[in-house]
Design a protein around this motif. Structure first.
Motif, PDB file in Angstrom:
ATOM      1  N   ASN A  35       1.515   6.387  -7.138  1.00  0.00           N
ATOM      2  CA  ASN A  35       0.193   6.909  -7.835  1.00  0.00           C
ATOM      3  C   ASN A  35       0.434   8.575  -7.316  1.00  0.00           C
ATOM      4  N   ASP A  36       1.418   8.908  -6.822  1.00  0.00           N
ATOM      5  CA  ASP A  36       1.527  10.398  -6.429  1.00  0.00           C
ATOM      6  C   ASP A  36       1.342  11.291  -7.548  1.00  0.00           C
ATOM      7  N   PRO A  37       0.267  12.031  -7.612  1.00  0.00           N
ATOM      8  CA  PRO A  37       0.199  13.148  -8.655  1.00  0.00           C
ATOM      9  C   PRO A  37       1.244  13.748  -9.293  1.00  0.00           C
ATOM     10  N   SER A  38       2.084  14.231  -8.475  1.00  0.00           N
ATOM     11  CA  SER A  38       3.380  15.202  -8.780  1.00  0.00           C
ATOM     12  C   SER A  38       4.394  14.094  -9.500  1.00  0.00           C
ATOM     13  N   ARG A  39       4.550  12.870  -9.047  1.00  0.00           N
ATOM     14  CA  ARG A  39       5.571  11.988  -9.802  1.00  0.00           C
ATOM     15  C   ARG A  39       4.893  11.681 -10.915  1.00  0.00           C
ATOM     16  N   LEU A  40       3.623  11.371 -10.799  1.00  0.00           N
ATOM     17  CA  LEU A  40       2.920  10.897 -12.492  1.00  0.00           C
ATOM     18  C   LEU A  40       3.231  11.990 -13.335  1.00  0.00           C
ATOM     19  N   GLU A  41       2.911  13.382 -12.832  1.00  0.00           N
ATOM     20  CA  GLU A  41       2.848  14.390 -13.868  1.00  0.00           C
ATOM     21  C   GLU A  41       4.310  14.700 -14.402  1.00  0.00           C
ATOM     22  N   LYS A  94       0.818  -1.434  -0.170  1.00  0.00           N
ATOM     23  CA  LYS A  94      -0.065  -0.056  -0.079  1.00  0.00           C
ATOM     24  C   LYS A  94       0.721   1.339  -0.037  1.00  0.00           C
ATOM     25  N   GLU A 143       3.790   1.457  -1.277  1.00  0.00           N
ATOM     26  CA  GLU A 143       4.291   1.435  -2.570  1.00  0.00           C
ATOM     27  C   GLU A 143       3.347   2.272  -3.619  1.00  0.00           C
ATOM     28  N   TRP A 144       2.181   1.494  -3.485  1.00  0.00           N
ATOM     29  CA  TRP A 144       1.050   1.915  -4.261  1.00  0.00           C
ATOM     30  C   TRP A 144       0.924   3.689  -4.207  1.00  0.00           C
ATOM     31  N   SER A 145       0.992   3.971  -3.015  1.00  0.00           N
ATOM     32  CA  SER A 145       0.743   5.478  -2.681  1.00  0.00           C
ATOM     33  C   SER A 145       1.772   6.150  -3.344  1.00  0.00           C
ATOM     34  N   TYR A 146       3.159   5.617  -3.193  1.00  0.00           N
ATOM     35  CA  TYR A 146       4.197   6.515  -3.721  1.00  0.00           C
ATOM     36  C   TYR A 146       4.190   6.621  -5.433  1.00  0.00           C
TER      37      TYR A 146
END
Length: 107
Positions: free
Chosen positions: A59-65, A52, A54-57
Motif C-alpha cells: 500500500n505504499d503510495p509511490s508504489r501504487l502511483e 502487516k 507486506e501490507w505496508s509495502y
C-alpha cells in the motif's frame, strides 16, 4: 476392629495415591498443551507481523502511483468535468462528454 481400620486406611491411602498420580499426569498433559498453544500463538504473531509489513509495502503510495501509471490508462482531470449537484438533476445543464460524438449518440 483394628485390622478393619488398618485395612480401610490402607485402601484409602492407595486410592488417594492413585488419584494424586492421575492428577499429576493430567497436569503434565495440560502443561504440554499450554506450551503447544503458546508456541502456536507466537507463530501466529510472527505471521501477522510479516503480513502487516507486506501490507505496508503493497500500500505504499509511490508504489501504487507507479503501478497506476504503468497499467491504468488514466488522464488528468479537466475543469469542465466538474459539475454541481444541481446540474445532476438537469441533464441538459451537464457539459457534453468529449468522448461521445454525435454518431455514437445515434446508435
Amino acid at each position: 476392629m483394628t485390622r478393619l481400620t488398618i485395612a480401610l486406611t490402607a485402601v484409602l491411602a492407595l486410592a488417594l495415591s492413585i488419584g494424586v498420580f492421575r492428577i499429576t499426569y493430567q497436569v503434565d498433559e495440560l502443561e504440554k498443551q499450554l506450551h503447544s498453544l503458546n508456541n502456536e500463538i507466537l507463530d501466529e504473531q510472527e505471521t501477522i507481523h510479516i503480513l502487516k509489513a507486506e501490507w505496508s509495502y503493497l500500500n505504499d503510495p509511490s508504489r501504487l502511483e507507479s503501478l497506476a501509471k504503468r497499467y491504468l490508462d488514466l488522464e488528468e482531470m479537466r475543469g469542465e468535468q466538474l459539475v454541481t449537484f444541481d446540474s445532476l438533476n438537469n441533464p441538459a445543464a451537464l457539459p457534453p462528454d468529449p468522448n461521445t460524438t454525435p454518431a455514437k449518440l445515434e446508435q
